[in-house]
Design an enzyme around this catalytic site. Structure first.
Site, short mmCIF file in Angstrom:
data_model
loop_
_atom_site.label_atom_id
_atom_site.label_comp_id
_atom_site.label_asym_id
_atom_site.label_seq_id
_atom_site.Cartn_x
_atom_site.Cartn_y
_atom_site.Cartn_z
N HIS A 6 0.85 -1.20 0.00
CA HIS A 6 0.00 0.00 0.00
C HIS A 6 0.88 1.24 0.00
O HIS A 6 2.08 1.18 0.31
CB HIS A 6 -0.89 0.01 1.26
CG HIS A 6 -1.80 -1.16 1.37
ND1 HIS A 6 -2.95 -1.29 0.63
CD2 HIS A 6 -1.74 -2.27 2.16
CE1 HIS A 6 -3.56 -2.42 0.96
NE2 HIS A 6 -2.85 -3.05 1.88
N ASP A 18 -1.44 8.72 -1.42
CA ASP A 18 -1.36 9.86 -2.33
C ASP A 18 -2.21 10.97 -1.70
O ASP A 18 -3.43 10.85 -1.60
CB ASP A 18 -1.90 9.43 -3.70
CG ASP A 18 -2.20 10.60 -4.64
OD1 ASP A 18 -2.04 11.78 -4.25
OD2 ASP A 18 -2.63 10.32 -5.79
N HIS A 39 -3.75 14.57 -1.97
CA HIS A 39 -4.06 15.63 -2.92
C HIS A 39 -3.60 16.99 -2.39
O HIS A 39 -3.47 17.94 -3.15
CB HIS A 39 -5.57 15.67 -3.21
CG HIS A 39 -6.04 14.50 -4.03
ND1 HIS A 39 -7.30 14.43 -4.57
CD2 HIS A 39 -5.41 13.35 -4.41
CE1 HIS A 39 -7.44 13.30 -5.24
NE2 HIS A 39 -6.30 12.62 -5.15
N HIS A 59 -5.62 9.04 -0.71
CA HIS A 59 -6.05 7.68 -1.04
C HIS A 59 -4.85 6.82 -1.38
O HIS A 59 -3.74 7.32 -1.61
CB HIS A 59 -7.04 7.70 -2.21
CG HIS A 59 -6.49 8.23 -3.50
ND1 HIS A 59 -5.92 7.42 -4.45
CD2 HIS A 59 -6.41 9.49 -3.99
CE1 HIS A 59 -5.52 8.15 -5.49
NE2 HIS A 59 -5.80 9.42 -5.23
N CYS A 60 -5.07 5.53 -1.44
CA CYS A 60 -4.02 4.60 -1.81
C CYS A 60 -3.90 4.59 -3.34
O CYS A 60 -4.91 4.66 -4.04
CB CYS A 60 -4.37 3.20 -1.30
SG CYS A 60 -2.98 2.05 -1.36
N HIS A 81 -7.92 -0.57 -4.76
CA HIS A 81 -7.65 -0.22 -3.37
C HIS A 81 -8.59 0.88 -2.89
O HIS A 81 -9.05 0.87 -1.75
CB HIS A 81 -6.19 0.22 -3.19
CG HIS A 81 -5.22 -0.92 -3.12
ND1 HIS A 81 -4.35 -1.10 -2.07
CD2 HIS A 81 -4.98 -1.95 -3.97
CE1 HIS A 81 -3.62 -2.18 -2.28
NE2 HIS A 81 -3.97 -2.72 -3.43
N MET A 102 -9.76 2.51 0.82
CA MET A 102 -8.56 3.28 1.18
C MET A 102 -8.60 4.73 0.72
O MET A 102 -7.98 5.12 -0.27
CB MET A 102 -7.31 2.59 0.65
CG MET A 102 -7.07 1.26 1.35
SD MET A 102 -5.44 0.59 1.00
CE MET A 102 -4.45 1.37 2.27
N HIS A 115 -26.86 16.76 0.61
CA HIS A 115 -28.04 17.60 0.87
C HIS A 115 -28.48 17.33 2.30
O HIS A 115 -28.57 16.18 2.71
CB HIS A 115 -29.14 17.24 -0.13
CG HIS A 115 -30.46 17.89 0.15
ND1 HIS A 115 -30.80 19.11 -0.38
CD2 HIS A 115 -31.50 17.52 0.92
CE1 HIS A 115 -32.02 19.45 0.04
NE2 HIS A 115 -32.47 18.49 0.83
N GLU A 120 -28.75 24.54 -1.42
CA GLU A 120 -29.67 23.44 -1.08
C GLU A 120 -28.94 22.10 -1.18
O GLU A 120 -29.14 21.21 -0.37
CB GLU A 120 -30.89 23.46 -2.00
CG GLU A 120 -30.55 23.37 -3.48
CD GLU A 120 -31.77 23.36 -4.38
OE1 GLU A 120 -31.72 24.02 -5.41
OE2 GLU A 120 -32.76 22.69 -4.05
N THR A 121 -28.13 21.97 -2.21
CA THR A 121 -27.37 20.74 -2.47
C THR A 121 -26.02 21.18 -3.01
O THR A 121 -25.95 22.19 -3.70
CB THR A 121 -28.10 19.88 -3.53
OG1 THR A 121 -29.38 19.51 -3.00
CG2 THR A 121 -27.34 18.62 -3.87
N HIS A 132 -28.03 13.34 -2.59
CA HIS A 132 -29.36 13.60 -3.17
C HIS A 132 -29.54 13.01 -4.57
O HIS A 132 -30.41 13.44 -5.33
CB HIS A 132 -29.70 15.08 -3.14
CG HIS A 132 -31.18 15.34 -3.02
ND1 HIS A 132 -32.06 15.13 -4.07
CD2 HIS A 132 -31.95 15.73 -1.99
CE1 HIS A 132 -33.28 15.42 -3.67
NE2 HIS A 132 -33.26 15.78 -2.43
#
Lengths: 368, 286
Positions: free
Chosen positions: A119, A122, A124, A159-160, A170, A175, A280, A304-305, A331
């Site tokens: 594993h 990463d 961001h 994330h992996c 993965h 992950m 939402h 709203e969303t 939603h």
């Protein structure tokens, strides 16, 4: 003839060898941060978030985190459907790490020898080396420490990403997690005025792809490696069998419902490492929403969303105005109701605000 | 003991039908089926929370508890209708295949109210008896100590409807029922005080009682007004809840807050007045 496990490890070892080349520059920065204060943070499982200051006290520091990777079967719905999960620190999603802009995140990642797969991670939020993925690939029985500078304020997925076909597998095995880099002087509304939250919750959304047998029943596998071929076939159809919050349908309902009080302001960080989603709050709103999650941009108001792009994390701030039970959903209501993406808030205290809403006439026969 | 013509003739009728069934080679479509294994409950009275939702002075209130009576003996299936029972109806083209979760010696699951009604109609034709879904009241009487009713919140402050929602949410949560969807062998959930098997196990049962909104008069339990919706019926088990007639899987999500039934199935009541008629017919009296 390779066993499945050797084959899986083999493909990622190649990726590791390539990544080693980029390892050099990271060493040089060590001097610059040697004099900074250090803080060790113990991570907590979502939806909770470790204690943190919203406005930074003092200058930049190095914040140390440790995560242990756990491969383990988990149940992901009320029917007992099993996922051969791969997890950061035992939870899906992995824990939220909070620092301030200009701080350094120093993560020690441990892959115990009880695991079967290689594993990595990463971020961001990080710059270079495939988000750190190129410097963190570890086999069972290894650990690695990565440090990166949090240069951009916002919420970011991690994330992996152990190379090739292993990457999506993965991620859809659990992950992923998120980092929140707060501005040093805290969050600001659209006019630049400081805003704070009383509580923070971290909701990680996952799409799972569980293979079915000839009768249409979800299959169980002894280990993650055994499900790989079947799972990839389902993944390539792009239709998840489950879309859930925090690793399981119902993980944030009932006794696990999130709590708040009338008048309290909450920040909900929502991540989806793989697929678009649209949170939402039923009966509520997003007062201030960073859809893309990046705090250098002014928040959108009164949503709203909100849209969370696959591979990103967003943040929504809301002050509860009415007591009651609220549902927090993806939603796409098919995903919310049929596939599992539903959470609840129980909001206590205060009084019902008749001005905001009142039932003028209760249900009765239609007046003729 | 006083002479009860309905009860007495009923027993004779059932015995006659069983005799006919055996004589004519059970199983062939033309031959009548034997009566299902059932229990006969003696009449009695009990306190019962009414089904549906109730309003008083424009606010939702808990279901009124009324004294109810079962006036005549109640004959009801000892077990829920099984996968094998239901398959026979499917095999004869009178029932739609169920969305069963499991096959074998287990109750049929994945059946709607419409399916249950179709089965009752078929069974009645094939036995020459009248079999139908129980009413909410009959089911509650038969469930005895295992009857729970709706899980309701208390409304301590009529000006704050949220209190009732939160109270109901917490009550349901505190019951701590864990989803348990895998059907078990018939009888696995034991026999209740009335001699019925598997009441309030992991298969909720359809009833013939429609969902209703009732407005209670200000003076107490009298219904001032009510509107029925027979597109939705009461289902009973661990708790009483309400499902649309075409639903086969009661799982919930989204805004729905609450304990969803693990499975939907049913058991039937032998209509004794119908039994009397068929007994008389069998005996050549009418």
């Amino acid at each position: 003839m390779l066993t499945r496990r050797e084959a899986l490890l083999g493909s990622v070892l190649t990726a590791a060898a390539v990544a080693t080349i980029s390892a050099m520059p990271a060493v040089a920065s060590a001097k610059d941060v040697a004099g900074l204060p250090r803080e060790k943070v113990t991570l907590v499982a979502p939806p909770f978030v470790h204690a943190h200051d919203q406005v930074a006290k003092g200058g930049p520091k190095v914040v140390e985190f440790t995560m242990t990777i756990e491969e383990k079967p988990i149940v992901i719905d009320a029917d007992g459907t099993q996922l051969n999960a791969m997890t950061y620190n035992g939870s899906i999603p992995g824990p939220l790490m909070v620092v301030h802009e200009g701080d350094y995140i120093e993560l020690t990642l441990i892959n115990p020898d009880t695991n079967t797969l290689a594993h990595n991670i990463d971020f961001h939020a990080a710059t270079g080396a495939l988000g750190g993925g190129g410097l963190t690939l570890i086999n069972p029985g290894e650990q690695v420490t990565l440090r990166f500078k949090a240069t951009r304020p916002g919420t970011f997925v991690y994330h992996c990403a152990p190379g090739g076909a292993m990457i999506p597998w993965h991620v859809v095995s659990g992950m992923s997690g998120a980092v929140m880099v707060l501005p040093r002087d805290g969050l600001k509304d659209d006019k630049g005025k400081s805003i704070h939250y009383d509580r923070i919750y971290y909701v990680g959304e996952n799409d799972f792809y569980i293979p079915r047998d000839e009768q249409g029943k979800f299959k169980k596998y002894d280990s993650a490696g055994d499900n790989y071929d079947d799972t990839v076939k389902v993944m390539r159809g792009l239709i998840p069998t489950h879309v859930v919050f925090n690793g399981k349908a119902g993980s944030l309902t009932g006794e696990h419902a999130m709590k708040a009080k009338v008048g309290e302001t909450i920040l909900i960080v929502h991540s989806q490492a793989n697929r678009d989603t649209r949170p939402h709050l039923i009966g509520g709103h997003g007062d201030f929403v960073w859809e893309q999650g990046k705090f250098a941009n002014p928040p959108a108001k009164d949503l709203e969303t909100w849209f969370i792009r696959g591979g990103s994390a967003g943040a929504a701030l809301y002050t509860f105005l009415q007591p009651g039970v609220y549902a927090y959903v993806n939603h796409n209501l098919i995903e919310a109701v049929e596939l599992g993406a539903t959470a609840h808030f129980t909001v206590d205290g205060g009084t019902w605000n008749d001005d905001l809403m009142t039932q003028v006439a209760a249900p009765k026969a239609i007046a003729s | 003991m006083s002479f009860d013509p309905v009860f007495t003739f009923g027993v004779i009728g059932a015995a006659a039908l069983i005799g006919v069934g055996i004589a004519n080679e059970v199983g062939s479509p033309a031959s009548p089926l034997p009566s299902p294994v059932s229990a006969v409950l003696q009449p009695g009275a009990f306190d019962h929370p009414m089904p549906g939702e109730f309003l008083r002075d424009n606010h939702p209130v808990a279901a009124p508890v009324t004294r109810e009576a079962i006036d005549t003996p109640l004959e009801i299936m000892k077990y829920q209708v099984s996968v094998a029972d239901y398959a026979r109806c499917v095999g004869e083209g009178a029932c739609k295949p169920a969305d069963v979760r499991k096959v074998g010696d287990v109750p049929v699951t994945g059946v709607s109210h419409i399916d249950a009604d179709a089965y009752a109609k078929w069974l009645s034709e094939r036995t020459g008896e009248t079999w139908r879904l129980p009413t909410d009241l009959e089911w509650a009487y038969a469930a005895g100590e295992r009857f729970r009713g709706d899980i309701e919140g208390n409304a301590s402050d009529p000006n704050n409807p949220a209190q009732r929602w939160l109270d109901q949410y917490r009550k349901e949560t505190s019951l701590g029922r864990v989803p348990d969807p895998e059907p078990r062998a018939q009888g696995a959930f034991g026999i209740n005080s009335k001699g019925l098997a598997d009441i309030a196990g992991n298969v909720w049962e359809w009833t013939s009682t429609c969902y209703v909104h009732t407005t209670i008069a200000s003076d107490g339990t009298q219904a001032a007004d009510s509107i029925e919706n027979c597109g939705v019926h009461a289902v009973e088990g661990f708790h009483r809840t309400y499902m649309s007639n075409f639903i086969r899987d009661g799982k919930s999500g989204g805004c729905a807050v609450g304990t969803p039934p693990d499975n939907l199935g049913f058991r039937l009541v032998h209509e004794r007045s119908g039994m009397l008629r068929s007994a008389l017919r069998e005996l050549g009296i009418s």
